[in-house]
Design an enzyme around this catalytic site. Structure first.
Site, PDB file in Angstrom:
ATOM      1  N   ARG A  36       0.783  -1.296   0.051  1.00 26.78           N
ATOM      2  CA  ARG A  36       0.046   0.041   0.174  1.00 26.78           C
ATOM      3  C   ARG A  36       0.988   1.306  -0.003  1.00 26.78           C
ATOM      4  O   ARG A  36       0.760   2.166  -0.888  1.00 26.78           O
ATOM      5  CB  ARG A  36      -0.865   0.019   1.203  1.00 26.78           C
ATOM      6  CG  ARG A  36      -1.890   1.074   1.334  1.00 26.78           C
ATOM      7  CD  ARG A  36      -2.642   1.195   2.563  1.00 26.78           C
ATOM      8  NE  ARG A  36      -3.463   0.233   2.775  1.00 26.78           N
ATOM      9  CZ  ARG A  36      -4.223   0.140   3.734  1.00 26.78           C
ATOM     10  NH1 ARG A  36      -4.472   1.101   4.747  1.00 26.78           N
ATOM     11  NH2 ARG A  36      -5.086  -1.029   3.895  1.00 26.78           N
ATOM     12  N   HIS A  82      -8.208  -4.325  -7.886  1.00 26.06           N
ATOM     13  CA  HIS A  82      -8.013  -3.540  -6.477  1.00 26.06           C
ATOM     14  C   HIS A  82      -9.308  -3.374  -5.927  1.00 26.06           C
ATOM     15  O   HIS A  82      -9.916  -2.117  -5.884  1.00 26.06           O
ATOM     16  CB  HIS A  82      -7.392  -2.086  -6.806  1.00 26.06           C
ATOM     17  CG  HIS A  82      -6.798  -1.529  -5.759  1.00 26.06           C
ATOM     18  ND1 HIS A  82      -5.762  -1.828  -5.061  1.00 26.06           N
ATOM     19  CD2 HIS A  82      -7.065  -0.362  -4.794  1.00 26.06           C
ATOM     20  CE1 HIS A  82      -5.235  -0.983  -4.326  1.00 26.06           C
ATOM     21  NE2 HIS A  82      -6.161   0.039  -4.005  1.00 26.06           N
ATOM     22  N   TYR A 127     -17.572  12.703 -14.785  1.00 28.66           N
ATOM     23  CA  TYR A 127     -17.544  13.884 -15.418  1.00 28.66           C
ATOM     24  C   TYR A 127     -16.079  13.785 -16.261  1.00 28.66           C
ATOM     25  O   TYR A 127     -16.114  14.197 -17.365  1.00 28.66           O
ATOM     26  CB  TYR A 127     -17.727  15.087 -14.747  1.00 28.66           C
ATOM     27  CG  TYR A 127     -18.767  15.213 -13.825  1.00 28.66           C
ATOM     28  CD1 TYR A 127     -19.925  15.347 -14.767  1.00 28.66           C
ATOM     29  CD2 TYR A 127     -19.020  15.373 -12.856  1.00 28.66           C
ATOM     30  CE1 TYR A 127     -21.485  15.372 -14.306  1.00 28.66           C
ATOM     31  CE2 TYR A 127     -20.396  15.470 -11.924  1.00 28.66           C
ATOM     32  CZ  TYR A 127     -21.572  15.584 -12.460  1.00 28.66           C
ATOM     33  OH  TYR A 127     -22.712  15.592 -12.310  1.00 28.66           O
TER      34      TYR A 127
END
Length: 751
Positions: A36, A82, A127
């Site tokens: 991570r 993931h 968007y």
């Protein structure tokens, strides 16, 4: 089964809570560290970044492809590789697309992807649209060429690359930040051309020292154009130890007297800078700035304008203050902590990082060449079988037409392998034409030449290094650019003192007998005429500028100082000094002093000892103050007397028994603290019994008169009369006229 594990009669595992907690925490910490928070030296990426790029490559979102909605990419990343939060994944994607966050962005974004003023202001992923940048090809171009190891995804249905086959050391180019369990990483970004030169140098000179590499990589190169002001020695120590800090400072220029800030440090918002400067202006801590405005636009992303109050403002001093008190100068922690080729996290120096990456690159290129060699050998094998079939075409056709199982017959008749036989049988008739034989022989020659070249590269470490060097140089030429953050040596930033920043307005500081203080604007007020609390009255006043400190002197010989502009207004009755200062128990304040720092004062005790001290020697930090005048046993402090001219002034010393002595002020020593020298002689017995002591000390100019106060009466000694009382310092002096031998005080009159 370990000794700490047990199973009950139902087969349920039992484990002590302490052992389970320790194992669970260690497992979690290793996951955070390796999967991570920390980047890998090979491709310089964390797992989420690696998965985003690989998912985009699988979607065909290369630099030449059409943009595709970010939500599509995030969906593929979460669904395939993931399984975590979509917002965290999208934020990682956004970061790789921001040119002000990444030195070499990996994602080309279309839409609102945030701004330097607010990096978190990006639009939702439904968007925005994205594809990879050309630079991202450096990481992904060789992923399907046998260069990487593969691992199953989280549900075992797909495979994903363990690392990406980076052609450049992306770890140093884009840097990394992350917080793991018990460790963190802060790797700054660097310039591609500089890093490429260092890699090539290390390939050619494997024994190169860090100092040699630092000559090629002089320091980090941030995405923003602020100046890096950390010195070269400190930068070298960072690269030698793997830790330290780097300072970056904003750039500014002068335009028609205005100060224009044109570049900011990394991750510093222009709005934040405007707020910090405006806050100081509101607090009246920047009186030298008249106006502040933001003129940033599309053509000038950073243009913050400050208008000085006059052309006499010291711009360099002002900017040094702003560098010290605002984010116009930022310090960035450097901690070169990363996962090495052995899979273990550790802090590396610059040479170790480059060496490990070059080892990774050599392994990657070797695997790529071997993968291609295997392909070439396989193709040569098939082509050789096809040529045999072409040379015996009629027989091959006869066998295929007449035999029920032509494959074993072909293998036996012409010595073909199983693969060659299958390939011949699957070949179309049109490929067996005469012209096709020429093409196949040409292909065979090309493949043989490529085979020889690949074998030569794989068989020679020097040849392999030459290839790697050539590829690094080619990528540096294609993707490299000039340094963005210049390295400049600058003096350290220093904040302007609050007293210096305060406007220099005239103030009269008034002190009462009970230690209450206040400050009235102007020098034309009558301090004795102000209102005082019941039982209190005027003690002393000092006329100063608001930018100057004020000194308070107590009955134990200690001095204290406070900034004049911080004192309460004289519109009220002020506040007690004991609220800000901490004098000894039983002490009371006897004087307030204020003037230029070089102004000298006569410090004296009624035991007849004293010395000269400049006012700046009396400055002391609040609360405890500092000891200045040492008092003999039983002696008391006399109010200090100001000196106008230390070359011509005289000191008048009078005792309560009527002895007066006048001597040149130059006879007094100048000290910063102590008991001082004897001013006037007093018999020891009379002094010990407090029958005689000094009642007043006054400083006279050459043409001043001296007023003697005795009870309700007073008389004046003119300059010609004063000469009668002149003598050497430390003498007994002369008695005043009858009727004035009980002196209460002295005052200086005009000529």
């Amino acid at each position: 089964m370990t000794h700490s594990q047990q199973y009950n009669h139902e087969g349920v595992e039992r484990m002590p809570l302490v052992a389970f907690s320790e194992k669970a925490y260690l497992d979690y910490s290793m996951y955070v560290i390796l999967d991570r928070a920390l980047p890998h030296v090979g491709d310089g990426l964390k797992p989420v970044q690696r998965r985003i790029l690989y998912a985009m490559s699988e979607l065909g979102l290369s630099a030449a492809a059409k943009f595709k909605k970010s939500a599509r990419t995030v969906g593929d990343v979460l669904g395939k590789f993931h399984p975590h939060g979509d917002s965290a994944c999208y934020e990682a994607m956004v970061l790789m697309a921001q040119s002000f966050s990444y030195r070499y962005p990996l994602i080309d974004g279309q839409g609102n992807w945030g701004s330097p003023d607010d990096p978190k202001s990006f639009a939702a992923m439904r968007y925005t649209e994205a594809r990879m940048t050309p630079y991202a090809g450096v990481l992904l171009a060789e992923v399907d060429q046998g260069t990487v190891d593969w691992q199953p995804n989280f549900d075992g249905t797909l495979e994903e690359p363990v690392l990406l086959p980076a052609r450049l050391p992306n770890l140093l180019l884009n840097g990394a930040t992350g917080i793991a369990v018990g460790m963190a990483t802060d790797i700054p970004s660097h310039n591609l051309r500089e890093v490429a030169r260092a890699c090539i140098h290390l390939l050619e000179h494997p024994d190169a020292k860090i100092a040699d590499l630092c000559a090629l990589i002089p320091g980090p190169d941030f995405p923003t154009a602020g100046e890096i002001v950390t010195g070269p020695d400190e930068l070298r120590r960072i690269y030698e130890t793997g830790g330290g800090s780097v300072r970056q400072r904003a750039c500014y220029e002068l335009e028609q007297g205005d100060i224009v800030i044109t570049a900011l440090p990394y991750q510093v918002s222009g709005n934040r800078i405007m707020e910090q400067i405006a806050a100081q202006m509101v607090a009246k801590k920047l009186p030298m700035i008249e106006d502040l405005r933001d003129e940033s636009d599309h053509e000038n992303p950073t243009r913050l304008v400050m208008v000085p109050r006059s052309n006499r403002v010291d711009v360099e001093r002002l900017m040094s203050h702003l560098f010290a008190t605002t984010d116009l100068e930022r310090s960035y922690r450097v901690n070169l902590n990363l996962i090495g080729l052995d899979g273990r996290p550790r802090v590396m120096n610059l040479r170790e990082i480059l060496s490990e990456w070059l080892t990774f690159r050599q392994l990657t290129v070797r695997r790529r060449l071997q993968h291609r060699l295997d392909q070439v050998l396989a193709r040569l094998h098939l082509v050789a079988g096809l040529l045999i079939a072409l040379l015996n075409l009629d027989e091959v056709i006869r066998i295929i037409r007449t035999e029920d199982e032509p494959k074993p017959v072909l293998m036996d008749r012409f010595g073909l392998t199983d693969l060659q036989a299958d390939y011949v049988l699957n070949t179309r008739l049109r490929q067996l034409a005469r012209l096709e034989e020429l093409r196949i022989r040409a292909e065979q020659d090309d493949l043989a030449a490529e085979r020889d070249r690949l074998q030569q590269l794989l068989g020679s470490a020097a040849a392999l290094n030459r290839l790697i060097r050539h590829e690094i140089a080619a990528d540096a030429e294609r993707f490299g650019d000039a340094r963005r953050a210049p390295l400049v040596l600058r003096p350290a930033a220093a904040a302007i003192d609050d007293n210096e920043l305060a406007p220099a307005e005239p103030l009269t500081v008034v002190l009462s007998e009970k230690g209450w203080v206040r400050a009235a604007k102007g020098h034309d007020i009558d301090p004795a005429g102000l209102g005082y609390r019941g039982g209190d009255r005027f003690l002393g006043a000092a006329r100063v500028r608001s930018s100057q400190p004020v000194v308070f002197f107590d009955s134990t010989g200690r001095s204290y100082s406070l900034a004049a502009h911080t004192l309460p207004s004289a519109r009220g009755q002020g506040e007690p000094l004991t609220g800000r200062l901490d004098p000894p128990a039983g002490a009371h304040f006897v004087a307030v002093l204020g003037d230029e720092p070089q102004r000298r004062f006569v410090m004296a005790s009624d035991a007849g000892y004293g010395f000269l001290a400049p006012l700046e020697a009396l400055y002391a930090k609040p609360k405890a103050g500092k000891a200045v005048l040492t008092l003999p046993p039983g002696a008391r402090v006399l109010p200090p007397a100001a000196v106008a001219d230390p070359t011509t002034d005289q000191v008048a010393v009078a005792t309560n028994a009527g002895h007066l002595l006048v001597f040149a002020i130059s006879d007094l020593p100048e000290l910063s603290r102590g008991k001082g020298n004897k001013l006037i002689a007093i018999p020891a017995a009379r002094l010990a019994a407090r029958e005689e002591f000094v009642v007043a000390v006054a400083v006279l100019s050459a043409c001043a008169s001296l007023v003697i106060h005795s009870g309700k009466r007073s008389f004046t000694l003119k300059p010609t009369d004063i000469a009668h009382y002149r003598g050497e310092r430390g003498r007994r002096g002369r008695l005043l006229p009858r009727g004035f031998q009980r002196v209460d005080g002295l005052a200086v009159g005009g000529s």
